[in-house]
Design a protein around this motif. Sequence first.
Motif, PDB file in Angstrom:
ATOM      1  N   GLU A   1       0.042   5.480  -0.592  1.00 25.87           N
ATOM      2  CA  GLU A   1      -0.926   6.502  -1.001  1.00 25.87           C
ATOM      3  C   GLU A   1      -0.430   7.348  -2.161  1.00 25.87           C
ATOM      4  O   GLU A   1      -1.213   8.022  -2.845  1.00 25.87           O
ATOM      5  N   ASN A   2       0.886   7.292  -2.425  1.00 22.81           N
ATOM      6  CA  ASN A   2       1.443   8.070  -3.536  1.00 22.81           C
ATOM      7  C   ASN A   2       1.392   7.324  -4.869  1.00 22.81           C
ATOM      8  O   ASN A   2       1.735   7.883  -5.905  1.00 22.81           O
TER       9      ASN A   2
ATOM     10  N   ASP B   1       0.849  -1.186   0.000  1.00 20.32           N
ATOM     11  CA  ASP B   1       0.000   0.000   0.000  1.00 20.32           C
ATOM     12  C   ASP B   1       0.886   1.237   0.000  1.00 20.32           C
ATOM     13  O   ASP B   1       1.868   1.299   0.740  1.00 20.32           O
TER      14      ASP B   1
END
Length: 361
Positions: free
Chosen positions: A110-111, A108
């Motif tokens: 987020e970028n 994972d």
Amino acid sequence: MGFKCGILGLPNVGKSTLFNAITKSSIPAENFPFCTIEPNLGIVNVPDKRLDTINNIVNSEKVIPTTMSFVDIAGLVRGASKGEGLGNAFLSNIREMNALLHVVRCFDDENVVHVDGAINPLKDVETINLELIFADLELLEKREQKLEKLIRSGNGDAKKHKSIIQSLKELMENGNLPKLDNFNIEEIKFIESMNLLSTKPTVLVANLSDEDSKNNLDDIEAYAKSNGMNIIPAIIKVEYELATLEEEEQAEYLELLGMEEPVLNKIILAGYKLLNLETFFTSGPKESRAWTIRKNSSAPQAAGVIHTDFEKKFIRAETVSHDDFVKYKGFNECKNAGKLRLEGKDYIVNDGDVMLFRTGA
């Protein structure tokens, strides 16, 4: 030899980064879907320590590894079999491949955009495989309609082929990838002639960001096992960094990481084995070289890989196993130890054979 191993997966899972690492290329690998549109082809040296051990004995002027082709295929999305995301073109690209490396994102970040908005490796694998199955079901439906006409005209083979297609459809309609092990040799030949997407030999490459992301591996490891697939965990970003380094710097980085060799080598060799390929060697003062053949190739066929005339004019092959070549340190020493064999036209070449071909005028 024309064999291709395709790299596929959802958009933004690391396919192009893996391709760049394997091929030492610099195609775009951006943080948005469909960065890759046209497939990219790269010719890659196959790492094989046996070639180095042979050359350590012979000290040839040149050392030439064998090669294979990898293709970076644009990311598939749900609905590709119905044309979503340029799906028809991408599925056509996959159909041209002989084997597949399926890259799955297991971390994972987020970028880094995920096309479905959340990380779920098993769901991602199933999404791709279902699209392959849907495309194959459409092909099988058309093939079955043609067979119906042949059956009405009294074609006996058509009836057998229809039965095979119905077995495949039953498996696929339940969301299962067909396993060729469940069919006999004659049936497999017919299935392979249809060039189905869902029966192509496949290795899963689990793209990790760090050790913590291995927590996402359990489900897809179980999936791989149940479908007879191998799975190779790799931090593809690190593999790319390693691939860009000079040999000495790479060795230092590997030592720092506690690794003997890049995971990339395992991935390349996995692709090579998926293609049902083997390697034999030739070695002399001018060059030590690795050559690619299909598994179960005869000695004349292996000779023909070097030059087509060698297959036609083949007489015999002086043959030594790699282990004996290294143990006794060369052809002459193997001959003195009784380990050199004279093999004829019916000999099936073993992976790792060191060979010297004798041909007629």
